[in-house]
Design a protein around this motif. Structure first.
Motif, short mmCIF file in Angstrom:
data_model
loop_
_atom_site.label_atom_id
_atom_site.label_comp_id
_atom_site.label_asym_id
_atom_site.label_seq_id
_atom_site.Cartn_x
_atom_site.Cartn_y
_atom_site.Cartn_z
N ASP A 1 31.09 -17.07 -8.40
CA ASP A 1 30.37 -17.67 -9.52
C ASP A 1 28.90 -17.91 -9.16
O ASP A 1 28.00 -17.70 -9.98
N ASN A 2 28.67 -18.33 -7.93
CA ASN A 2 27.29 -18.59 -7.49
C ASN A 2 26.50 -17.29 -7.37
O ASN A 2 25.31 -17.24 -7.68
N VAL A 3 27.17 -16.23 -6.92
CA VAL A 3 26.50 -14.93 -6.85
C VAL A 3 26.13 -14.46 -8.25
O VAL A 3 25.04 -13.92 -8.49
N TYR A 4 27.02 -14.66 -9.19
CA TYR A 4 26.74 -14.28 -10.58
C TYR A 4 25.53 -15.02 -11.12
O TYR A 4 24.67 -14.43 -11.79
N LEU A 5 25.45 -16.32 -10.85
CA LEU A 5 24.34 -17.10 -11.39
C LEU A 5 22.99 -16.64 -10.83
O LEU A 5 22.02 -16.53 -11.58
N ILE A 6 22.93 -16.39 -9.54
CA ILE A 6 21.63 -15.98 -8.98
C ILE A 6 21.26 -14.58 -9.44
O ILE A 6 20.10 -14.28 -9.72
N ALA A 7 22.25 -13.70 -9.60
CA ALA A 7 21.96 -12.37 -10.14
C ALA A 7 21.51 -12.45 -11.59
O ALA A 7 20.61 -11.72 -12.02
N LEU A 8 22.13 -13.35 -12.36
CA LEU A 8 21.74 -13.52 -13.77
C LEU A 8 20.31 -14.02 -13.88
O LEU A 8 19.55 -13.58 -14.75
N CYS A 9 19.92 -14.93 -13.01
CA CYS A 9 18.53 -15.43 -13.03
C CYS A 9 17.55 -14.30 -12.72
O CYS A 9 16.50 -14.19 -13.38
N HIS A 10 17.86 -13.47 -11.74
CA HIS A 10 16.98 -12.34 -11.42
C HIS A 10 16.87 -11.39 -12.62
O HIS A 10 15.78 -10.91 -12.94
N TYR A 11 17.99 -11.12 -13.27
CA TYR A 11 17.96 -10.18 -14.39
C TYR A 11 17.14 -10.72 -15.55
O TYR A 11 16.35 -9.99 -16.16
N ARG A 12 17.30 -11.99 -15.87
CA ARG A 12 16.54 -12.55 -17.00
C ARG A 12 15.05 -12.62 -16.70
O ARG A 12 14.24 -12.62 -17.62
N LEU A 13 14.72 -12.68 -15.44
CA LEU A 13 13.30 -12.66 -15.06
C LEU A 13 12.74 -11.24 -15.04
O LEU A 13 11.57 -11.05 -14.73
N GLY A 14 13.57 -10.24 -15.34
CA GLY A 14 13.13 -8.86 -15.32
C GLY A 14 13.13 -8.24 -13.95
O GLY A 14 12.59 -7.14 -13.76
N GLN A 15 13.72 -8.90 -12.97
CA GLN A 15 13.77 -8.40 -11.60
C GLN A 15 15.05 -7.58 -11.42
O GLN A 15 16.04 -8.05 -10.85
#
Length: 826
Positions: free
Chosen positions: A44-58
């Motif tokens: 779940d924690n991996v998903y959250l940090i990946a989601l933050c990167h994606y929404r930032l366009g990274q």
């Protein structure tokens, strides 16, 4: 490594979702980094940090963060989804689709329809969303069959998945729209569950009786679940080992096995009521949101720990060997029972059975009406009852609710013993005498016989705790809510069906039909950016550039920041040679969004209309850099290469356009133009026919086929194509002019003359029309009319004076065979 504290993890997760929901993405990424460092093994924690990167366009960071978890067998759904999204942006389509397939067992049965509210949402994607994403991956990979399968599955699960419908239409699939926009089996099941739960919930919220000692609205009966308006009385449902707040009907949609039942008064332990804190919220699938911080539902739902409940006040006593300080009861209001009435009411209360008291001493037992000592049971004293009536935070309030619950469940002896207290409530102010004895008589039961009928009638009308009134009293409310929800869905399905029919017609280039369907929608829906843009596109596809310009102008007057579709608006202005308007549009679009390909297409068209083709090519290249899948930018770039007579480069960019979108007929038309210029008429005809196969309603494509056939010395076949083009677009001047010329070549001067008369009304300032009119009159031996029309043609186009003079000199000695080679400039 020591196991992570679940409370710390949950608090960090709450903070991440808080910042994501408020679009504070940098903050969310920072906290996600702390969470990942604290508990790196949690998917779940991996998903959250990946989601933050994606929404930032990274995209690359999102790809790297989720790759390990996404490629494992039985992968985490969220990690696979973010990984696939990153793959879509990075061009790794097969890898993204394979990651979704590996986690298929975890998401194939997920359905989040109707499970998102103002206070809660599903934080993981469901099967419909994942099927839609997988369809996009296969579509961009150019595997149409797999893309169609994925889009179809998405629409079966959720008919409102508009992206999936657009994907099917863009792929040219023949879609049966009435079979899509209707209630699915899952929706019907969810609606039926929703209606049943609403009925049960309304029943539980109904208060069966009025507590005669109640003085506060916060004094809630314990025989029903606590109200959702109080964050301290949220009942707990244990589901799969997790404790989560009960939020009513929408919990039923998420967890079908959860149930809410009335609490039996006889089995109740008052001290078992604990105040839940924010850490009890579960993050398995739901994320709770709140309208505002002051909303109790929002407080409990977001997992934010509410204020602690006031400390319970114990009864005075020495039974436990402790000294408990109890404040004196507050003063009763004027309509409460006086001391004499309480003295008579207390023995009746003493006959109520209760679990053993934890605070009352053995020496303070009360006596029953017969004078015998009551059993050693904890009973509420009059002082405690009075305190409960005014103090909503004390422990006595729960005793009062318990008393009401037990009373209604029938554990008390004769009903006559309770009726005096009810009469005391009823006679609070009306008919009260100054003599205390009057009140005593009322409370002691002296008037029971005279009013027993009314009391019994009330008892019969009042449902007991053991018989919930939901099945009899609340079916209308639940059924009306279900009916309203079905009506809303019917209205939505009707709207989506109209929009879908219009878009389907648009994708199959039945532009006039699409425009009519869009105009049939309500005025409020029609005056939106999407609908106005689609109507303007319909005019553009028909070659009605003036009407398209008006509609695009209306769109920009209402929504000046609209960028989507503006490349067609600029092309409409280009066809009308409106340099000033085109330049102004280009400047505005650059100011609105400098990084949009539509803006650079408008700038390129502005240079093109000024014959600055090199600058136009640079602008179109910039548009392609911003969006490599923007097919129309390749097409415009190819036309500029044709203008510069760079045919090889033109072929390359046109091929890139059709590679991006196989149904982009403009690219096929551009390839046909290049082959026609190179004299390869067979290849040109082939590509023109391919373009016409994609868009059979475009008269320009049909006319181009006729032009090639005419050059291939097949005038009869060309005439068929020109006639078809005229039928598709009656105002088309080019098609009518070429048809009239072929008719003249085939020795049908009268038919040609009729065609030219219509054409003269359409294009009164076209020199070629009058030149051909003069030639037809010459065929008909009408020399004066021929000379008159040639003279008009010369005045309209002075450059053609030499050619017109030659035709006049040949007027007397021209034979009929010479009409096969009439000079004609298109």
């Amino acid at each position: 490594m020591a196991p992570a504290n679940s409370q710390v993890v949950r608090q960090l997760q709450q903070l991440i979702y808080y910042h994501l929901d408020n679009h504070l993405l940098r903050n969310a990424l920072f906290i996600a980094g702390r969470l990942q460092a604290y508990d790196p093994r949690n998917a779940d924690n991996v998903y959250l940090i990946a989601l933050c990167h994606y929404r930032l366009g990274q995209l690359k960071s999102a790809y790297d963060s989720s790759r390990h978890q996404a490629l494992k067998p039985g992968a985490h759904v969220g990690c696979s989804y973010v990984f696939a999204l990153a793959c879509l942006g990075l061009g790794k389509y097969v890898e993204g689709s394979n990651a979704l397939d590996k986690s298929r067992g975890n998401w194939i049965r997920l359905n989040s329809w109707n499970k998102h509210t103002e206070s809660r949402r599903q934080y993981l994607p469901d099967a419909a969303a994942i099927h839609c994403l997988q369809g996009k991956l296969w579509q961009t990979y150019r595997d149409s069959n797999k893309a169609i399968e994925c889009y179809a599955e998405a629409l079966k699960l959720n008919p409102f998945m508009w992206d999936a419908f657009i994907g099917l239409c863009d792929l040219g699939v023949n879609v049966r729209i009435p079979n899509i926009f209707q209630l699915t089996a899952e929706m019907k099941r969810a609606l039926s569950t929703s209606n049943a739960d609403e009925s049960t919930l309304e029943t539980l919220e109904e208060s069966p009786a009025t507590n005669p000692f109640s003085q506060s609205s916060n004094n809630v009966n314990t025989s029903q679940p606590p109200s959702n308006s109080d964050p301290f009385t949220i009942s707990k449902n244990r589901v799969n080992g997790d404790v989560r707040p009960n939020f009513g009907i929408f919990d039923k949609l998420n967890i079908g096995k959860a149930s809410v039942t009335p609490i039996s008064g006889g089995d109740l332990d008052i001290l078992s009521f604990d105040t839940p804190n924010g850490n009890d919220a579960s993050f398995s699938r739901d994320v709770y949101l709140g309208k505002e911080m002051g909303d109790p539902m929002a407080t409990a739902a977001n997992g934010i720990e509410p204020p602690l409940a006031p400390a319970r006040k114990g009864r005075a006593g020495q039974g436990l060997g402790t000294e408990i300080s109890v404040d004196g009861p507050p003063k009763m209001k004027s309509n409460t029972i006086n001391p004499r009435s309480r003295n008579k009411a207390e023995p009746e209360e003493a006959s109520i059975g209760r679990p053993p008291s934890r605070t009352q001493g053995a020496g303070e037992r009360k006596r029953t009406i017969s004078g015998q000592a009551a059993p050693s049971l904890a009973v509420p004293t009059t002082a405690n009852l009075a305190a409960a009536a005014t103090d909503p935070n004390g422990l006595q309030r729960r005793s009062t609710r318990l008393l009401r619950s037990i009373t209604r469940s029938g554990t008390v002896g004769p009903r006559e013993e309770l009726e005096p207290k009810k009469k005391a409530k009823a006679t609070g102010t009306k008919g009260r005498s100054t003599n205390p004895g009057n009140v005593g008589r009322v409370v002691s039961g002296n008037r029971i016989h005279s009013d027993s009928v009314g009391v019994e009638a009330k008892e019969q009308r009042r449902p007991s705790a053991s018989q919930p009134p939901s099945l009899e009293q609340k079916p209308k409310s639940a059924s009306s809510e279900g009916l309203k929800e079905k009506e809303a869905l019917t209205w939505l399905f009707d709207l989506f069906s109209k929009l879908a029919c219009a878009y389907f017609a648009q994708c199959h280039f039945r532009s006039q039909e699409a425009i009519q369907l869009y105009n049939s929608i309500s005025h409020s829906q029609r005056d939106t950016p999407y609908i106005l843009s689609q109507i303007a596109r319909g005019f553009f596809e028909q070659g009605m550039y003036s009407d398209a310009e008006k509609m695009y102008g209306r769109l920009r007057s209402i929504f000046p920041s609209q960028v989507e579709g503006m490349e067609r608006y600029s092309t409409s202005l280009w066809h009308q040679k409106k340099e000033t308007d085109l330049a102004f549009l280009a400047h505005e679009l650059i100011d609105v969004d400098r990084d949009s390909p539509e803006a650079w297409c408008a700038v390129g068209n502005s240079f093109s209309v000024q014959k600055d083709h090199d600058q136009a090519i640079k602008c179109f290249k910039r548009a392609v850099q911003l969006d490599p899948r923007f097919a129309y930018a390749y097409t415009l770039q190819g036309h500029e290469y044709i203008a510069n007579e760079e045919n090889d480069k033109a072929l390359a960019v046109f091929r890139s356009a059709v590679a991006v979108d196989r149904r982009h007929y403009n690219g096929w038309y551009g390839l046909g133009q290049v082959f026609e210029k190179q004299g390869k008429y067979d290849f040109a005809e082939q590509h023109y026919r391919t373009a016409a196969g994609v868009n059979p309603s475009n008269s320009l494509l049909i006319t181009s086929i006729g032009t090639v056939l005419e050059k291939l010395k097949n005038p009869k076949a060309a005439l068929v194509q020109y006639t078809k083009a005229c039928d598709l677009m009656p105002p088309s001047a080019i098609a009518r002019l070429k048809r009239a010329r072929v008719l003249a070549q085939l020795h049908h001067p009268q038919a040609a003359l009729e065609e030219l008369k219509l054409l003269k009304a359409i294009a009164p300032d076209e020199a070629n029309v009058f030149f051909l009119l003069g030639s037809v009159h010459k065929m008909l031996k009408q020399k004066s009319e021929a000379i008159r029309n040639w003279t008009i043609a010369g005045n309209l186009d002075p450059k053609a004076q030499s050619q017109i003079k030659e035709e006049m000199e040949r007027l007397d000695d021209m034979s009929d065979e010479d009409y096969d080679t009439l000079p004609m400039g298109a």
